[in-house]
Design a protein around this motif. Structure first.
Motif, mmCIF file in Angstrom:
data_model
loop_
_atom_site.group_PDB
_atom_site.id
_atom_site.type_symbol
_atom_site.label_atom_id
_atom_site.label_comp_id
_atom_site.label_asym_id
_atom_site.label_seq_id
_atom_site.Cartn_x
_atom_site.Cartn_y
_atom_site.Cartn_z
ATOM 1 N N LEU A 45 0.670 -1.164 -0.102
ATOM 2 C CA LEU A 45 0.097 -0.046 0.204
ATOM 3 C C LEU A 45 0.859 1.152 0.007
ATOM 4 O O LEU A 45 1.929 1.376 0.725
ATOM 5 C CB LEU A 45 -0.940 0.170 1.320
ATOM 6 C CG LEU A 45 -1.978 -1.015 1.353
ATOM 7 C CD1 LEU A 45 -2.904 -0.871 2.685
ATOM 8 C CD2 LEU A 45 -2.977 -1.046 -0.041
ATOM 9 N N GLU B 19 -8.761 -1.248 -1.486
ATOM 10 C CA GLU B 19 -9.060 -1.755 -2.856
ATOM 11 C C GLU B 19 -8.177 -0.526 -3.515
ATOM 12 O O GLU B 19 -7.834 -0.600 -4.503
ATOM 13 C CB GLU B 19 -10.665 -1.420 -2.908
ATOM 14 C CG GLU B 19 -11.367 -2.379 -2.412
ATOM 15 C CD GLU B 19 -11.417 -2.486 -0.978
ATOM 16 O OE1 GLU B 19 -11.699 -1.726 -0.101
ATOM 17 O OE2 GLU B 19 -11.901 -3.558 -0.420
ATOM 18 N N GLY B 20 -8.180 0.725 -2.930
ATOM 19 C CA GLY B 20 -7.428 1.786 -3.545
ATOM 20 C C GLY B 20 -5.942 1.604 -3.642
ATOM 21 O O GLY B 20 -5.163 2.247 -4.084
ATOM 22 N N GLY B 21 -5.425 0.633 -2.521
ATOM 23 C CA GLY B 21 -3.968 0.480 -2.556
ATOM 24 C C GLY B 21 -3.440 1.591 -1.722
ATOM 25 O O GLY B 21 -1.978 1.817 -2.011
ATOM 26 N N ARG B 22 -4.159 2.356 -0.998
ATOM 27 C CA ARG B 22 -3.720 3.528 -0.193
ATOM 28 C C ARG B 22 -3.628 3.502 1.467
ATOM 29 O O ARG B 22 -4.725 2.995 1.829
ATOM 30 C CB ARG B 22 -4.270 4.770 -0.704
ATOM 31 C CG ARG B 22 -3.887 4.984 -2.198
ATOM 32 C CD ARG B 22 -4.677 6.268 -2.479
ATOM 33 N NE ARG B 22 -4.866 7.117 -1.564
ATOM 34 C CZ ARG B 22 -5.188 8.303 -1.538
ATOM 35 N NH1 ARG B 22 -5.497 8.826 -2.839
ATOM 36 N NH2 ARG B 22 -5.320 9.211 -0.556
ATOM 37 N N GLU C 128 -6.583 6.469 7.655
ATOM 38 C CA GLU C 128 -7.410 5.708 6.885
ATOM 39 C C GLU C 128 -6.535 4.411 5.979
ATOM 40 O O GLU C 128 -5.649 4.838 5.572
ATOM 41 C CB GLU C 128 -8.123 6.485 5.984
ATOM 42 C CG GLU C 128 -9.208 5.808 5.041
ATOM 43 C CD GLU C 128 -9.962 6.897 4.204
ATOM 44 O OE1 GLU C 128 -9.888 6.523 2.865
ATOM 45 O OE2 GLU C 128 -10.284 8.062 4.537
ATOM 46 N N SER D 89 3.184 11.326 -1.633
ATOM 47 C CA SER D 89 3.526 9.883 -1.150
ATOM 48 C C SER D 89 4.750 9.927 -0.323
ATOM 49 O O SER D 89 5.765 10.700 -0.390
ATOM 50 C CB SER D 89 3.972 9.245 -2.509
ATOM 51 O OG SER D 89 4.462 8.054 -2.230
ATOM 52 N N ASP E 121 -7.172 2.039 2.772
ATOM 53 C CA ASP E 121 -8.137 1.708 1.650
ATOM 54 C C ASP E 121 -7.497 0.612 0.759
ATOM 55 O O ASP E 121 -6.530 0.893 0.043
ATOM 56 C CB ASP E 121 -7.974 3.019 0.844
ATOM 57 C CG ASP E 121 -8.931 3.027 -0.388
ATOM 58 O OD1 ASP E 121 -9.531 1.746 -0.832
ATOM 59 O OD2 ASP E 121 -8.958 3.636 -1.323
#
Length: 187
Positions: A107, A157-160, A153, A116, A155
């Protein structure tokens, strides 16, 4: 034997135990006795290990695998890592705020502005709380606490991961060491 798609390290085999092929195994499961609940274990070279019997011992479990019938065969396994495929882990048993370490790896850690700070390359537990290891191009590896203050948070599915870089210790507080008036030692 087919290679595992997404291998998860479940245990490491240690020393032989007794003369009948049992080995001491250090499991990485929350419940040490659950090591056999996820199906057969596999080594990186593709060998399959079926648990016939296991019992708890101090800090390890003692396991008897099918086909390992004497001390010499057991000693040959010392240091071997055992894996399962990620798909064998039960997602429905997880609470809303629980995650498998393997799902966090890869992630990208970003702040609220989208900057990032690298990707999660490992999750460590040195006893005082979990730490996420972040690595990114042109950056030195950094360890951040896996806490609600630092990781805001997740996520999958979003890879974050949304992080607070100040709470994570990645940036310094610009007001640290200053008084209420904004000057060092001021009031």
């Amino acid at each position: 034997m087919a290679k595992l798609e997404n291998p998860i390290l479940m245990a490491t085999i240690g020393a032989a135990q007794g003369l009948r092929g049992e080995v001491r195994v250090r499991p990485f499961t929350e419940d040490p006795m659950a090591i056999g609940d996820y199906g057969n274990l596999r080594s990186e070279d593709g060998r399959v290990f079926e648990i016939l019997d296991l019992r708890e011992a101090k800090n390890v479990v003692v396991v008897r695998f099918r086909g390992i019938n004497d001390r010499n065969a057991a000693e040959a396994l010392n240091g071997l890592e055992l894996f399962i495929d990620r798909d064998n882990l039960p997602d429905d048993e997880l609470e809303e705020d629980e995650f498998y370490y393997a799902d966090l790896e890869g992630l990208e850690a970003v702040d609220a502005e989208g900057k990032s700070y690298g990707k999660v390359t490992a999750v460590h537990d040195f006893g005082a709380g979990d730490l996420l290891e972040l690595k990114g191009p042109g950056r030195r590896p950094a360890l951040i606490p896996f806490s609600e203050a630092a990781v805001l948070e997740i996520d999958l599915e979003g890879g974050r991961l949304l992080i607070d870089p100040m709470a994570a210790g990645l940036i310094e507080d610009p007001n640290e060491g200053k008084g209420q008036d904004g000057f060092p030692g001021g009031k």
